[in-house]
Design a protein around this motif. Structure first.
Motif, PDB file in Angstrom:
ATOM      1  N   LEU A  10       0.768  -1.291  -0.016  1.00  0.00           N
ATOM      2  CA  LEU A  10      -0.030   0.052   0.035  1.00  0.00           C
ATOM      3  C   LEU A  10       0.727   1.199  -0.265  1.00  0.00           C
ATOM      4  O   LEU A  10       1.315   1.630   0.893  1.00  0.00           O
ATOM      5  CB  LEU A  10      -0.941  -0.017   1.250  1.00  0.00           C
ATOM      6  N   VAL A  11       1.184   1.753  -1.176  1.00  0.00           N
ATOM      7  CA  VAL A  11       2.082   2.857  -1.474  1.00  0.00           C
ATOM      8  C   VAL A  11       1.961   4.027  -0.405  1.00  0.00           C
ATOM      9  O   VAL A  11       2.634   4.661   0.250  1.00  0.00           O
ATOM     10  CB  VAL A  11       2.243   3.225  -2.853  1.00  0.00           C
ATOM     11  N   GLY A  17      -6.038   3.242  -2.185  1.00  0.00           N
ATOM     12  CA  GLY A  17      -5.020   4.213  -3.070  1.00  0.00           C
ATOM     13  C   GLY A  17      -4.302   3.462  -3.717  1.00  0.00           C
ATOM     14  O   GLY A  17      -4.713   2.578  -4.545  1.00  0.00           O
ATOM     15  N   LEU A  18      -3.035   3.870  -4.070  1.00  0.00           N
ATOM     16  CA  LEU A  18      -2.018   3.221  -5.042  1.00  0.00           C
ATOM     17  C   LEU A  18      -1.281   2.167  -4.392  1.00  0.00           C
ATOM     18  O   LEU A  18      -1.047   2.265  -3.205  1.00  0.00           O
ATOM     19  CB  LEU A  18      -1.086   4.367  -5.284  1.00  0.00           C
ATOM     20  N   LYS A  39      -2.033  11.131 -11.226  1.00  0.00           N
ATOM     21  CA  LYS A  39      -0.912  11.887 -11.135  1.00  0.00           C
ATOM     22  C   LYS A  39       0.338  11.304 -10.224  1.00  0.00           C
ATOM     23  O   LYS A  39       1.230  11.355 -10.928  1.00  0.00           O
ATOM     24  CB  LYS A  39      -1.373  13.360 -10.663  1.00  0.00           C
ATOM     25  N   GLU A  40      -0.160  10.710  -9.143  1.00  0.00           N
ATOM     26  CA  GLU A  40       0.839   9.967  -8.567  1.00  0.00           C
ATOM     27  C   GLU A  40       1.420   8.800  -9.238  1.00  0.00           C
ATOM     28  O   GLU A  40       2.806   8.605  -9.171  1.00  0.00           O
ATOM     29  CB  GLU A  40       0.370   9.594  -7.024  1.00  0.00           C
ATOM     30  N   LEU A  43       4.149   9.812 -11.732  1.00  0.00           N
ATOM     31  CA  LEU A  43       5.586  10.190 -11.475  1.00  0.00           C
ATOM     32  C   LEU A  43       6.402   8.977 -10.927  1.00  0.00           C
ATOM     33  O   LEU A  43       7.521   9.083 -10.726  1.00  0.00           O
ATOM     34  CB  LEU A  43       5.259  10.903  -9.929  1.00  0.00           C
ATOM     35  N   ARG A  44       5.837   7.692 -11.112  1.00  0.00           N
ATOM     36  CA  ARG A  44       6.518   6.458 -10.552  1.00  0.00           C
ATOM     37  C   ARG A  44       7.484   6.113 -11.898  1.00  0.00           C
ATOM     38  O   ARG A  44       6.789   6.270 -13.190  1.00  0.00           O
ATOM     39  CB  ARG A  44       5.600   5.609 -10.142  1.00  0.00           C
ATOM     40  N   GLU A  45       8.387   5.395 -11.593  1.00  0.00           N
ATOM     41  CA  GLU A  45       9.037   4.692 -12.740  1.00  0.00           C
ATOM     42  C   GLU A  45       8.433   3.814 -13.674  1.00  0.00           C
ATOM     43  O   GLU A  45       8.612   3.981 -14.778  1.00  0.00           O
ATOM     44  CB  GLU A  45      10.191   3.826 -12.103  1.00  0.00           C
ATOM     45  N   GLU A  46       7.489   2.966 -13.200  1.00  0.00           N
ATOM     46  CA  GLU A  46       6.834   1.976 -13.910  1.00  0.00           C
ATOM     47  C   GLU A  46       5.889   2.604 -15.082  1.00  0.00           C
ATOM     48  O   GLU A  46       5.323   2.064 -16.026  1.00  0.00           O
ATOM     49  CB  GLU A  46       5.931   0.988 -13.178  1.00  0.00           C
TER      50      GLU A  46
END
Length: 152
Positions: A10-11, A17-18, A39-40, A43-46
């Motif tokens: 659970l990020v 959530g993410l 939006k979050e 921002l992540r690499e994946e």
């Protein structure tokens, strides 16, 4: 059949959530998030990797019916952005499931295979309205790649 270890993270600490999901000893990496967290995710690499995704929500005309759109992209975040903000906007979705690779091992052809198989499985199950206009054709893979993608 032997057991498998599934890691759910659970990020943001919120079960709605993410979230990320990994299966031990596999290269597939899954990210699940509500539309409000796009939006979050971007921002992540994946989000900058090749990937296959499902957009899930209720049909606007018939809210009791679940609608799913299945797609793929070389940069999966760009495709998701276009479905939320751009010209190929999909209004219905409120949750996304994105499949990428932990180590950039999955090729574009393998991603297209996964997209094709997910569309076929959704069609065969008959439980959701598939929002895809075209059904992607299954690309030809080597015997090894085919076996690996079947595991996914």
């Amino acid at each position: 059949m032997s057991g498998k270890l599934i890691r759910l993270f659970l990020v943001d600490g919120n079960p709605n959530g993410l979230r990320t999901v990994e299966i031990s000893n596999m290269t597939i990496y899954t990210t699940i998030f509500p539309r409000s967290k796009l939006k979050e995710f971007l921002l992540r690499e994946e989000s900058r990797k090749a990937g296959c995704y499902l957009l899930i929500g209720n049909d606007i005309a018939t809210p009791e019916e679940t609608t799913v759109y299945i797609g793929e992209g070389e940069i999966v975040g760009e495709r998701l952005k276009s479905h939320s903000l751009g010209g190929k906007q999909k209004e219905f979705w409120d949750e996304a499931i994105v499949f990428t690779s932990k180590d950039d091992y999955i090729t574009k052809t393998q991603i297209q295979y996964l997209e094709s198989e997910l569309c076929r499985l959704a069609d065969d199950a008959g439980k959701v309205k598939l929002d895809n206009g075209n059904r992607p054709s299954k690309p030809t893979l080597s015997e090894v790649d085919n076996a690996e993608m079947e595991q996914f």
